[in-house]
Design a protein around this motif. Sequence first.
Motif, PDB file in Angstrom:
ATOM      1  N   ALA A   1       0.961  -1.212  -0.091  1.00  0.00           N
ATOM      2  CA  ALA A   1       0.023   0.121  -0.011  1.00  0.00           C
ATOM      3  C   ALA A   1       0.870   1.266   0.054  1.00  0.00           C
ATOM      4  O   ALA A   1       0.324   2.351  -0.114  1.00  0.00           O
ATOM      5  CB  ALA A   1      -1.005  -0.012   1.272  1.00  0.00           C
ATOM      6  N   GLY A   2       2.106   1.187  -0.071  1.00  0.00           N
ATOM      7  CA  GLY A   2       3.023   2.212   0.113  1.00  0.00           C
ATOM      8  C   GLY A   2       3.248   2.925   1.479  1.00  0.00           C
ATOM      9  O   GLY A   2       3.868   4.090   1.679  1.00  0.00           O
TER      10      GLY A   2
ATOM     11  N   HIS B   1      -5.753   5.599   2.887  1.00  0.00           N
ATOM     12  CA  HIS B   1      -5.671   7.046   3.613  1.00  0.00           C
ATOM     13  C   HIS B   1      -4.081   6.978   4.646  1.00  0.00           C
ATOM     14  O   HIS B   1      -3.916   7.997   4.730  1.00  0.00           O
ATOM     15  CB  HIS B   1      -6.869   7.026   4.527  1.00  0.00           C
ATOM     16  N   ILE B   2      -4.067   5.937   5.118  1.00  0.00           N
ATOM     17  CA  ILE B   2      -2.895   5.744   6.077  1.00  0.00           C
ATOM     18  C   ILE B   2      -1.675   6.040   5.433  1.00  0.00           C
ATOM     19  O   ILE B   2      -0.751   6.659   5.734  1.00  0.00           O
ATOM     20  CB  ILE B   2      -2.980   4.279   6.747  1.00  0.00           C
TER      21      ILE B   2
ATOM     22  N   ARG C   1      -6.251   0.614  13.563  1.00  0.00           N
ATOM     23  CA  ARG C   1      -7.092   0.100  14.630  1.00  0.00           C
ATOM     24  C   ARG C   1      -8.110   1.290  14.640  1.00  0.00           C
ATOM     25  O   ARG C   1      -9.400   1.077  15.255  1.00  0.00           O
ATOM     26  CB  ARG C   1      -6.165   0.114  15.850  1.00  0.00           C
ATOM     27  N   GLY C   2      -7.852   2.344  14.246  1.00  0.00           N
ATOM     28  CA  GLY C   2      -8.909   3.429  14.369  1.00  0.00           C
ATOM     29  C   GLY C   2      -9.804   3.494  13.105  1.00  0.00           C
ATOM     30  O   GLY C   2     -10.868   4.201  13.311  1.00  0.00           O
ATOM     31  N   GLY C   3      -9.798   2.388  12.253  1.00  0.00           N
ATOM     32  CA  GLY C   3     -10.405   2.252  11.344  1.00  0.00           C
ATOM     33  C   GLY C   3     -10.198   2.778  10.047  1.00  0.00           C
ATOM     34  O   GLY C   3     -11.168   3.059   8.940  1.00  0.00           O
ATOM     35  N   TYR C   4      -9.259   3.422   9.600  1.00  0.00           N
ATOM     36  CA  TYR C   4      -8.862   4.054   8.585  1.00  0.00           C
ATOM     37  C   TYR C   4      -8.355   3.205   7.404  1.00  0.00           C
ATOM     38  O   TYR C   4      -7.655   2.355   7.736  1.00  0.00           O
ATOM     39  CB  TYR C   4      -7.591   5.050   8.712  1.00  0.00           C
ATOM     40  N   PRO C   5      -8.952   3.219   6.291  1.00  0.00           N
ATOM     41  CA  PRO C   5      -8.236   2.446   5.153  1.00  0.00           C
ATOM     42  C   PRO C   5      -6.743   2.628   4.534  1.00  0.00           C
ATOM     43  O   PRO C   5      -6.260   3.596   5.186  1.00  0.00           O
ATOM     44  CB  PRO C   5      -9.092   3.100   3.973  1.00  0.00           C
TER      45      PRO C   5
ATOM     46  N   SER D   1      -6.883  13.993  10.036  1.00  0.00           N
ATOM     47  CA  SER D   1      -7.468  12.712  10.172  1.00  0.00           C
ATOM     48  C   SER D   1      -7.968  12.445  11.502  1.00  0.00           C
ATOM     49  O   SER D   1      -9.057  11.963  11.931  1.00  0.00           O
ATOM     50  CB  SER D   1      -6.491  11.903   9.735  1.00  0.00           C
ATOM     51  N   LEU D   2      -7.167  12.974  12.533  1.00  0.00           N
ATOM     52  CA  LEU D   2      -7.517  12.904  14.117  1.00  0.00           C
ATOM     53  C   LEU D   2      -8.570  13.538  14.272  1.00  0.00           C
ATOM     54  O   LEU D   2      -9.490  13.470  15.379  1.00  0.00           O
ATOM     55  CB  LEU D   2      -6.150  13.371  14.754  1.00  0.00           C
ATOM     56  N   GLU D   3      -8.730  14.842  13.733  1.00  0.00           N
ATOM     57  CA  GLU D   3     -10.043  15.595  13.960  1.00  0.00           C
ATOM     58  C   GLU D   3     -11.411  15.136  13.630  1.00  0.00           C
ATOM     59  O   GLU D   3     -12.429  14.858  14.270  1.00  0.00           O
ATOM     60  CB  GLU D   3      -9.795  16.948  13.373  1.00  0.00           C
TER      61      GLU D   3
END
Length: 239
Positions: free
Chosen positions: A144-145, A183-184, A176-180, A203-205
């Motif tokens: 995924a890079g 996006h990560i 673990r926070g649910g991000y694809p 992202s955190l907001e």
Amino acid sequence: MITLRPADLAREHGISTQAVRNYEQDGFIPPAERTHSGYRIYTEVHAAALRTYLAMVRAYGHSTAGRIMHAIHDDALDDALMTIDRGHSQLLQDRSTLDAVRKAIGHLTAETPDRPTDATPRTIGELAHLLGVTAATVRNWERAGILVPARDPATGHRVYQATDIRDAELAHLLRRGGYPLEHIATVVQQVRTAGGTDTLATSLEDWQRKLTLQGLAMLDAAALLSHYLSMRPTSAKDG
């Protein structure tokens, strides 16, 4: 007793009458009485059940909402409450994860990009063990890079340096926070660049807003569930 048609229940929520019938068939709302000609007759109890179920969907998702309603209609209130408790526990865990990410980012941004957090290079197996994931997961992150490890010129094996480990730890937290993964990858790339934390802050907001909305949805669902339980026959609630 006020009687309602399927269309009355459907109109309140902007859904189809077929959806209402499906929810009844699936046990998410109680069975309807029938007229002599076979038409369904719903009551305020059914309306309250539908409000509760749809609120549970918003708070916990379709699968969990279904389990909660099935438990209630099977007179297994403690099972329903235990499922709700698990949902709150998961939300608390997600909040803790978000806090961990923020702390990790605070630590990362306090350092220069080239300052190592761990000078010991690691193999893919060692990195996977460190994070508590599989080697296959680490390879997925690479595809995924998210990770760009160097290769040992003698063996061709991956070698994860301090910055790679930092990126992997950050990826693990965000996953673990649910991000694809896509996006990560963007977030990690931003962290790799000097001062490039704007995407991460956004992202955190966004993550915080999602958790807040879920918490509020759980409050709404709890209020509607309490009301629904108060409307059901005593024998059903105390069985």
